[in-house]
Motif scaffolding. Structure first.
Motif, mmCIF file in Angstrom:
data_model
loop_
_atom_site.group_PDB
_atom_site.id
_atom_site.type_symbol
_atom_site.label_atom_id
_atom_site.label_comp_id
_atom_site.label_asym_id
_atom_site.label_seq_id
_atom_site.Cartn_x
_atom_site.Cartn_y
_atom_site.Cartn_z
ATOM 1 N N LEU A 1 31.476 67.338 60.283
ATOM 2 C CA LEU A 1 32.418 66.221 60.239
ATOM 3 C C LEU A 1 33.240 66.121 61.524
ATOM 4 O O LEU A 1 33.510 65.025 62.017
ATOM 5 C CB LEU A 1 33.354 66.390 59.039
ATOM 6 C CG LEU A 1 34.454 65.328 58.895
ATOM 7 C CD1 LEU A 1 33.838 63.959 58.572
ATOM 8 C CD2 LEU A 1 35.447 65.729 57.809
ATOM 9 N N VAL A 2 33.628 67.274 62.083
ATOM 10 C CA VAL A 2 34.513 67.281 63.253
ATOM 11 C C VAL A 2 33.859 66.609 64.458
ATOM 12 O O VAL A 2 34.412 65.654 65.017
ATOM 13 C CB VAL A 2 34.983 68.710 63.583
ATOM 14 C CG1 VAL A 2 35.744 68.743 64.903
ATOM 15 C CG2 VAL A 2 35.852 69.252 62.450
ATOM 16 N N VAL B 1 33.289 62.723 63.829
ATOM 17 C CA VAL B 1 34.479 61.881 63.941
ATOM 18 C C VAL B 1 34.920 61.760 65.399
ATOM 19 O O VAL B 1 35.319 60.689 65.854
ATOM 20 C CB VAL B 1 35.616 62.447 63.063
ATOM 21 C CG1 VAL B 1 36.938 61.750 63.361
ATOM 22 C CG2 VAL B 1 35.257 62.289 61.597
ATOM 23 N N PRO C 1 34.973 58.706 59.075
ATOM 24 C CA PRO C 1 35.036 60.031 58.458
ATOM 25 C C PRO C 1 34.434 60.110 57.071
ATOM 26 O O PRO C 1 33.863 61.136 56.690
ATOM 27 C CB PRO C 1 36.536 60.343 58.432
ATOM 28 C CG PRO C 1 37.216 59.022 58.543
ATOM 29 C CD PRO C 1 36.310 58.159 59.358
ATOM 30 N N GLU D 1 42.235 60.792 54.993
ATOM 31 C CA GLU D 1 42.878 61.336 56.192
ATOM 32 C C GLU D 1 43.382 62.747 55.934
ATOM 33 O O GLU D 1 43.305 63.612 56.815
ATOM 34 C CB GLU D 1 44.032 60.427 56.614
ATOM 35 C CG GLU D 1 44.729 60.861 57.900
ATOM 36 C CD GLU D 1 43.826 60.828 59.125
ATOM 37 O OE1 GLU D 1 44.104 61.595 60.080
ATOM 38 O OE2 GLU D 1 42.854 60.040 59.129
ATOM 39 N N THR E 1 42.084 65.003 53.891
ATOM 40 C CA THR E 1 40.925 65.911 53.917
ATOM 41 C C THR E 1 40.442 66.119 55.343
ATOM 42 O O THR E 1 40.092 67.233 55.743
ATOM 43 C CB THR E 1 39.791 65.340 53.050
ATOM 44 O OG1 THR E 1 40.229 65.266 51.702
ATOM 45 C CG2 THR E 1 38.544 66.225 53.120
ATOM 46 N N LEU E 2 40.438 65.049 56.124
ATOM 47 C CA LEU E 2 40.001 65.147 57.512
ATOM 48 C C LEU E 2 40.903 66.103 58.290
ATOM 49 O O LEU E 2 40.410 66.968 59.026
ATOM 50 C CB LEU E 2 40.020 63.763 58.162
ATOM 51 C CG LEU E 2 39.622 63.699 59.642
ATOM 52 C CD1 LEU E 2 38.198 64.180 59.841
ATOM 53 C CD2 LEU E 2 39.789 62.267 60.167
ATOM 54 N N GLN E 3 42.207 65.974 58.140
ATOM 55 C CA GLN E 3 43.130 66.861 58.850
ATOM 56 C C GLN E 3 42.951 68.310 58.401
ATOM 57 O O GLN E 3 43.002 69.235 59.216
ATOM 58 C CB GLN E 3 44.577 66.413 58.624
ATOM 59 C CG GLN E 3 44.955 65.134 59.352
ATOM 60 C CD GLN E 3 45.108 65.340 60.863
ATOM 61 O OE1 GLN E 3 44.613 66.302 61.448
ATOM 62 N NE2 GLN E 3 45.815 64.419 61.507
ATOM 63 N N ARG F 1 40.219 69.735 57.279
ATOM 64 C CA ARG F 1 38.987 70.272 57.843
ATOM 65 C C ARG F 1 39.095 70.477 59.352
ATOM 66 O O ARG F 1 38.517 71.420 59.910
ATOM 67 C CB ARG F 1 37.802 69.372 57.471
ATOM 68 C CG ARG F 1 37.464 69.499 55.987
ATOM 69 C CD ARG F 1 36.394 68.565 55.524
ATOM 70 N NE ARG F 1 35.094 68.794 56.134
ATOM 71 C CZ ARG F 1 33.976 68.190 55.728
ATOM 72 N NH1 ARG F 1 34.023 67.331 54.707
ATOM 73 N NH2 ARG F 1 32.828 68.426 56.332
ATOM 74 N N ARG G 1 43.836 66.810 64.610
ATOM 75 C CA ARG G 1 43.038 65.848 65.365
ATOM 76 C C ARG G 1 43.856 65.244 66.492
ATOM 77 O O ARG G 1 43.372 65.050 67.610
ATOM 78 C CB ARG G 1 42.531 64.762 64.421
ATOM 79 C CG ARG G 1 41.629 63.725 65.074
ATOM 80 C CD ARG G 1 41.275 62.655 64.060
ATOM 81 N NE ARG G 1 40.459 61.605 64.653
ATOM 82 C CZ ARG G 1 40.181 60.454 64.036
ATOM 83 N NH1 ARG G 1 40.652 60.230 62.816
ATOM 84 N NH2 ARG G 1 39.447 59.533 64.635
#
Length: 239
Positions: free
Chosen positions: A137-138, A141, A147, A151, A153-155, A157, A166
């Protein structure tokens, strides 16, 4: 004399860059901010040492042993070692004990140390044996993909895989790109516009924090206190 640095990119998605260097007549450098963690080997006065270097969130002065040789693998964003959480390594170093020219122990197993030419084979083995993992994912993105997660979950990970947010990664990338452009002779105002700073003071604050240099000093290299490895980020996400 100074700090001679050679580096190359890698086609292996787990590696950001492979580098080697030699110090000669220099006792200190400015270590520029970098979002990547590294596996580094060095030899000084016949002694071989190795360490895992965590991401550097800001620029800082760093000692350089005289007449030493170094070799490092800078790992791509999203790549991590599950048995060694990245969070505590941000701005820190974890030295690897009992290293020789012929042996380094990783997660309890003896390995022959890598070099500049076989870094990819070494990392492939690390992946096969589960020492290195990668959150796809990193990099996806960072390359501009949607993603597909919240947001939050993204942060989470991003922090788990890189030790940084990020936003912090983006700011470091932007400062590094600006610094390289200034070293290439691009005018300050053009750098402000090209890289996406609000104005010249915004650029100046970023350079001081992440590169440890003003725009003027970047245009005139400092042999007494050189910069660590600096190159344009491989990902386009710098704005």
């Amino acid at each position: 004399m100074g700090l001679e640095i050679e580096s190359r990119p890698s086609e292996l998605p787990y590696i950001e860059r492979v580098w080697r260097s030699r110090s000669d007549g220099v006792g200190r450098m400015t270590s520029v901010a970098a979002p990547h963690w590294e596996l580094v080997f060095w030899e000084h006065r016949g002694e071989v040492r190795a360490a895992v270097l965590g991401p550097e969130p800001v620029a800082c002065p760093a000692p350089v042993p005289e007449d030493a040789t170094f070799f490092g693998i800078s790992f791509a964003l999203g790549t991590s070692m599950p048995h060694l959480p990245i969070g505590p390594l941000v701005g820190a170093v974890a030295e690897i004990p009992d290293v020789t020219r012929r042996s380094v122990r990783l997660k309890g197993s003896a390995w022959h140390p890598p070099d500049y030419d076989n870094a990819e084979a070494f990392v492939r083995r690390m992946v096969r044996e589960g020492i290195v993992d990668r959150d796809p994912l990193v990099p996806a993105v960072l390359d501009g993909a949607a993603p597909g997660v919240s947001e939050r979950t993204l942060q989470r990970r991003f922090l788990a895989a890189t030790g940084l947010t990020r936003g912090a990664v983006r700011q470091i990338h932007r400062a590094r790109e600006a610094a390289v452009l200034l070293q290439e002779g691009v005018p300050v105002q053009e750098v402000v516009h090209r890289v996406g700073y609000y104005d010249q003071p915004h650029l100046a604050r970023s350079l001081t924090r992440y590169i440890g240099r003003t725009a003027t000093r970047l245009s005139a290299p400092d042999g007494a206190e050189p910069l660590s490895l600096l190159y344009k980020p491989s990902t386009p996400e710098t704005a």
